[in-house]
Design a protein around this motif. Structure first.
Motif, PDB file in Angstrom:
ATOM      1  N   ARG A 209       0.689  -1.264  -0.325  1.00  0.00           N
ATOM      2  CA  ARG A 209      -0.022  -0.583  -0.675  1.00  0.00           C
ATOM      3  C   ARG A 209       1.574   1.570  -0.067  1.00  0.00           C
ATOM      4  O   ARG A 209       0.445   2.346  -0.579  1.00  0.00           O
ATOM      5  N   LEU A 210       1.544   1.093   0.937  1.00  0.00           N
ATOM      6  CA  LEU A 210       3.292   2.396   1.280  1.00  0.00           C
ATOM      7  C   LEU A 210       3.508   2.498  -0.542  1.00  0.00           C
ATOM      8  O   LEU A 210       3.973   4.255  -1.005  1.00  0.00           O
ATOM      9  N   LEU A 211       4.218   1.625  -1.392  1.00  0.00           N
ATOM     10  CA  LEU A 211       4.630   1.406  -2.051  1.00  0.00           C
ATOM     11  C   LEU A 211       3.951   2.285  -3.720  1.00  0.00           C
ATOM     12  O   LEU A 211       3.772   3.042  -3.769  1.00  0.00           O
ATOM     13  N   ASP A 212       2.035   1.748  -3.541  1.00  0.00           N
ATOM     14  CA  ASP A 212       1.486   2.167  -4.126  1.00  0.00           C
ATOM     15  C   ASP A 212       0.635   3.767  -4.260  1.00  0.00           C
ATOM     16  O   ASP A 212       0.908   4.360  -5.241  1.00  0.00           O
ATOM     17  N   GLN A 213       0.768   4.073  -2.728  1.00  0.00           N
ATOM     18  CA  GLN A 213       0.881   5.541  -2.623  1.00  0.00           C
ATOM     19  C   GLN A 213       2.066   6.462  -2.812  1.00  0.00           C
ATOM     20  O   GLN A 213       2.022   7.612  -3.807  1.00  0.00           O
ATOM     21  N   PHE A 214       3.570   5.878  -3.104  1.00  0.00           N
ATOM     22  CA  PHE A 214       4.542   6.009  -3.136  1.00  0.00           C
ATOM     23  C   PHE A 214       4.671   6.795  -4.196  1.00  0.00           C
ATOM     24  O   PHE A 214       4.866   7.919  -5.696  1.00  0.00           O
ATOM     25  N   TYR A 215       4.185   5.376  -5.706  1.00  0.00           N
ATOM     26  CA  TYR A 215       4.103   5.719  -6.884  1.00  0.00           C
ATOM     27  C   TYR A 215       2.889   6.880  -7.507  1.00  0.00           C
ATOM     28  O   TYR A 215       2.960   6.482  -9.154  1.00  0.00           O
ATOM     29  N   SER A 216       2.205   6.495  -6.438  1.00  0.00           N
ATOM     30  CA  SER A 216       0.761   7.815  -7.070  1.00  0.00           C
ATOM     31  C   SER A 216       1.105   8.811  -7.810  1.00  0.00           C
ATOM     32  O   SER A 216       2.140   9.992  -7.041  1.00  0.00           O
ATOM     33  N   SER A 217       0.903  10.009  -9.028  1.00  0.00           N
ATOM     34  CA  SER A 217       1.238  11.262  -9.248  1.00  0.00           C
ATOM     35  C   SER A 217       0.796  12.281  -7.997  1.00  0.00           C
ATOM     36  O   SER A 217       0.745  13.420  -8.264  1.00  0.00           O
ATOM     37  N   ASP A 218      -0.359  11.938  -7.291  1.00  0.00           N
ATOM     38  CA  ASP A 218      -1.324  12.914  -6.120  1.00  0.00           C
ATOM     39  C   ASP A 218      -0.162  13.103  -5.205  1.00  0.00           C
ATOM     40  O   ASP A 218      -1.000  13.694  -4.039  1.00  0.00           O
ATOM     41  N   SER A 219       0.568  12.352  -4.682  1.00  0.00           N
ATOM     42  CA  SER A 219       1.718  12.316  -3.691  1.00  0.00           C
ATOM     43  C   SER A 219       2.102  13.566  -3.707  1.00  0.00           C
ATOM     44  O   SER A 219       3.055  13.860  -4.585  1.00  0.00           O
TER      45      SER A 219
END
Length: 485
Positions: A209-219
């Motif tokens: 989940r953390l990696l997905d959030q890190f890859y997100s352009s909205d982060s």
């Protein structure tokens, strides 16, 4: 009737009590016989009435006394005791006190109470006996009379209520369901306990989940910094660090090292150093991902001190007990990068970290070389000895001028820095001893430091610390001076 008869009637008799018996005394010898006989007959009826009262059902005797204040019953100072029996009908139990009180019809008294009959009022009176008064407390005396009225019906209802309360609470179906709802079934508890085995899987899910959030352009940058901080906490566990590699997280960390934001560089270097620490599998993956070259590039370029500290931590963790990485470090100019960093650092923070890392690399190679080959105990020992033999660290240190660089750390005022320098000088002595002997400032520094720390040791001995930290530094200086002779 004549005047003499009237006088005889008015003064014919007096009633007195003497030890429970009664007698008639004539007040005039000339009274009319008929008047006296009439009065005697009335007195006889009164005595029969008293005898009827005394013959009522009771286990104790009644004392017939006059109603005189302060006067005790005719049976003595304490009087006689009345033992009451329980009647079938309603009854009131009177709580006696120290003072005489009137008994009402139908009232009962506790065993041990004193009862008397007041002749003037015709009423029974009761007070507490000696044993009751003996066990009373002062509170009972101050609160006064306490009366309780209890009926057999009330007792029956109270006993029935107690029996109902003692019955099991499972007679009613609804009540059974209510009780069962408060407790979880045993099988459900067993299933919950079995789910504890999914703790590692839960960590994996969190990292994904953390990696997905890190890859997100909205982060945002702040969110990514928070994600890296959480990852650093998780990768301290060996299995979590390996799982991070398997899901592609290591490439993300190495890629973040090239970020233009120095905060992301610092945090990613921290995560990388924690992941590869004492984790051979992740060390190999990091080398394959090009982490070592990226770290050396950051050290060779202008970066804030806080970034270089974390990068040095990552380099030291990657090289520790990993001869393959150490050989590549030397072949890719790692010592040259550290030499420039050592000379540029004036505060001594980076110098200490660099010298400590070099000392660890030399020491671990010596330990492996000195260990006996025992394939039974360690099947990989022979291969490790072979790999370490290809790491020519001391020769590289001599060639890069480290024999003259490390003594500069002795000029620091920090005891910890001096200790690290002395240890590094000792492990490098086999290849640097000739340069040490020709280094006049080194010999002078060793003599000065020896005197200084010997004084500190004497101070420790005075306060009872014979084997303190300063004594260890003196031993290091003595050992180095022996090698220089």
């Amino acid at each position: 009737m004549d005047a003499g008869s009237v006088r005889s009637e008015s003064a014919c008799l007096h009633l007195v009590t003497e030890t429970g018996s009664m007698k008639l005394i004539s007040s005039s010898a000339r009274g009319a016989p008929f008047s006296c006989l009439t009065l005697a007959f009335l007195l006889l009826l009164h005595c029969c009435h008293i005898d009827n009262i005394l013959s009522q059902k009771s286990d104790s005797a009644l004392a017939v006394v006059e109603n005189t204040e302060g006067e005790e019953g005719a049976g003595g100072e304490e009087g006689e005791k009345l033992m009451s029996e329980e009647d079938e009908g309603e009854f009131n139990v009177v709580q006696p006190t120290e003072e005489w009180q009137t008994l009402k019809p139908g009232q009962a008294v506790p065993a041990g109470s004193h009862v008397r009959l007041n002749l003037q009022s015709g009423q029974r009176e009761v007070r507490a006996g000696a044993e009751q008064l003996k066990h009373w407390t002062q509170d009972h005396r101050e609160t006064g009379d306490v009366q309780s009225s209890i009926s057999p019906d009330e007792l029956k209802r109270a006993m029935a209520k107690i029996k109902e309360d003692l019955k099991p609470a499972i007679t009613d179906t609804d009540q059974q369901d209510s009780v069962a709802s408060k407790y979880r079934p045993l099988e459900e508890l067993k299933r919950d306990m079995a789910q504890l085995d999914l703790l590692v899987q839960t960590d994996v899910q969190i990292m994904k989940r953390l990696l997905d959030q890190f890859y997100s352009s909205d982060s945002t940058t702040e969110q990514r910094l928070s994600i890296l901080l959480e990852l650093e906490y998780l990768v301290h566990q060996v299995d979590n660090a390996q799982s991070l590699c398997s899901m592609g997280g290591l490439q993300l960390i190495v890629g973040t090292l090239n970020s233009s934001d120095f905060r992301l560089q610092e945090s990613s270097a921290f995560v990388l150093g924690s992941a590869v620490s004492s984790n051979p599998g992740v060390q190999v993956k990091a080398m394959e991902s090009g982490a070592l070259q990226t770290l050396l590039t950051i050290l060779a370029t202008a970066q804030p001190l806080r970034v270089k500290k974390k990068v040095l931590f990552a380099v030291a963790s990657l090289l520790r007990n990993f001869p393959y990485a150490q050989r590549h470090f030397l072949s890719h100019g790692g010592l040259q990068v550290l030499s420039e960093l050592f000379r540029a650092d004036r505060g001594g923070v980076l110098r200490t970290r660099i010298v400590t890392m070099l000392y660890d690399m030399i020491s671990e190679k010596e330990l492996i070389s000195q260990a006996g080959l025992d394939p039974v105990l360690d099947a990989s020992l022979e291969e490790r000895v072979r790999q370490y033999s290809q790491v020519l660290l001391r020769e590289e240190l001599l060639e890069k001028g480290w024999c003259s660089l490390i003594p500069q750390l002795l000029d620091s005022t920090e005891h910890d820095y001096r200790e690290k320098a002395l240890r590094a000088l000792l492990v490098m002595a086999p290849v640097c001893v000739d340069q040490y002997r020709s280094h006049s400032s080194l010999l002078a520094s060793l003599l000065s430091l020896r005197e200084q720390y010997q004084e500190m040791v004497q101070s420790q001995m005075i306060i009872g610390e014979e084997n303190g930290y300063f004594a260890e530094i003196v031993e290091l200086i003595n050992a180095l001076q022996v090698k220089l002779k």
